[in-house]
Design an enzyme around this catalytic site. Structure first.
Site: not given
Ligand code: F6P
Length: 328
Positions: A15, A76, A107, A130, A132, A134, A176
């Site tokens: 992300g 990803r 991660d 990120t 998050d 985390d 997340r």
């Molecule tokens: O890891 C960053 C994040 O924005 C999280 O907070 C969220 O759960 C996820 O990515 C959303 O992913 P995507 O952009 O693939 O929907």
């Protein structure tokens, strides 16, 4: 300094987060400073597998320190999870005469980097990027501070309308499985309640607390709900539960979603990204590998990937106590 490393690749993966551009800029300019060349890899590991590279110099990264997103794009990659995908990635690195790599991400990015290092002994340094926050072993990740400010600004706006109509708003924020954004933005925005995955206080307590604050004279309420919170099946079901068990307010739901990932990075994130970017290149030139550059008590720290992805990221639960006291 290790003279064998002359050509360093940089990518953003997972992300995106505000400040990734500032980190790329710092990596590229550090390479120039230390007389190395640098290569940008588009779309993270997927671009690595496809050989989607671009030569970068000091001017390629001009005027990006203030830009959200990542100009190298992000992805990803499912293919990088396969042995065949990683072999293609390694072949492209060798064919491109790339000696080492800086990966900016979370991660998932570091898990991939660690596996790749184990298989090919290829020097990789990670930078935590990120929203998050985390990642273990770093107090802050790039983008988290900006996301907090974005969320606080959004909730301030929601509060205006909540207060005008005497309503209760459930506001879902990202993170997340981590409650960092919810907890800190919740305190910053003066939320009445904050629900995070790390602490399940139960639905009954939530209703009691909201009823009590209504009786004490509150006319509206903001409940910040982390997307990973387990208290309800989802935020809409939680809203229904509150409607059924509390008739004090009209209940509305706002999901902030991906707007939390965008925007111009805060000064804190730009400085953090610049510090980590420089140190990542210096670490590679000193012969270090298989680790993340993070920040602990405002000092640069070198954290093995294994530790960074261990999931042992302690949330300061003392903040929940603070939130409880000041939301009375
Ligand atoms: O890891 C960053 C994040 O924005 C999280 O907070 C969220 O759960 C996820 O990515 C959303 O992913 P995507 O952009 O693939 O929907």
């Amino acid at each position: 300094m290790n003279k064998k490393i002359q050509n360093i690749a940089v990518m953003t993966s997972g992300g995106d987060s505000p400040g990734m551009n500032a980190a790329i800029r710092a990596v590229v300019r550090s390479c120039v400073f230390y007389n190395c060349t640098s290569v940008g890899i588009y779309r993270g590991y997927q671009g690595l597998i496809e050989g989607d590279f671009i030569h970068l110099d000091a001017r390629s990264v001009k005027n990006i320190i203030n830009k959200g997103g990542t100009f190298l794009k992000s992805a990803r990659s499912k293919e990088f999870e396969t042995k065949e995908g990683r072999q293609k990635a390694y072949d492209n690195l060798k064919n491109g005469n790339i000696d080492a790599m800086v990966v900016i991400g979370g991660d998932g990015t570091f898990t991939g980097a660690n596996v790749f290092y184990q298989e090919y002994n290829f020097p990789i340094i990670g930078i935590p990027g990120t929203i998050d926050n985390d990642i273990s072993g770093t107090d802050y990740t790039i983008g988290y501070d900006t996301a907090l400010n974005t969320v606080v600004e959004a909730i301030d706006k929601i509060r205006d309308t909540a207060n005008s109509h005497n309503r209760l708003f459930l506001v879902e924020v990202m993170g997340r499985n981590a409650g960092d954004i919810a907890l800190n933005a919740g305190i910053g925005a003066g939320a009445e309640e904050i629900l995070i995955p790390e602490e399940d206080l139960g639905k009954e307590r939530l209703i009691k607390s909201l009823a009590k604050s209504k009786q004490s004279g509150k006319t509206s309420s903001i409940v910040v709900v982390s997307e990973g919170d387990q208290i309800g099946k989802n935020i809409l079901e939680l809203a229904d539960y509150i409607r059924e068990n509390l008739d004090a307010y009209e209940v509305k739901v706002t999901v902030l979603g991906h707007l939390q990932r965008g925007g111009s990075p805060s000064c804190y994130d730009r400085v953090l990204a610049s510090r980590l970017g420089v140190k990542a290149v210096e670490a590679l030139l000193e012969g270090k590998k298989d680790l993340m550059i993070g920040v602990q008590s405002n000092k640069i720290a070198e954290v093995p990937f294994k530790e960074a992805i261990s999931g042992e990221n302690e949330l300061d639960l003392e903040l929940l106590r603070i939130a409880d006291i000041i939301s009375i």
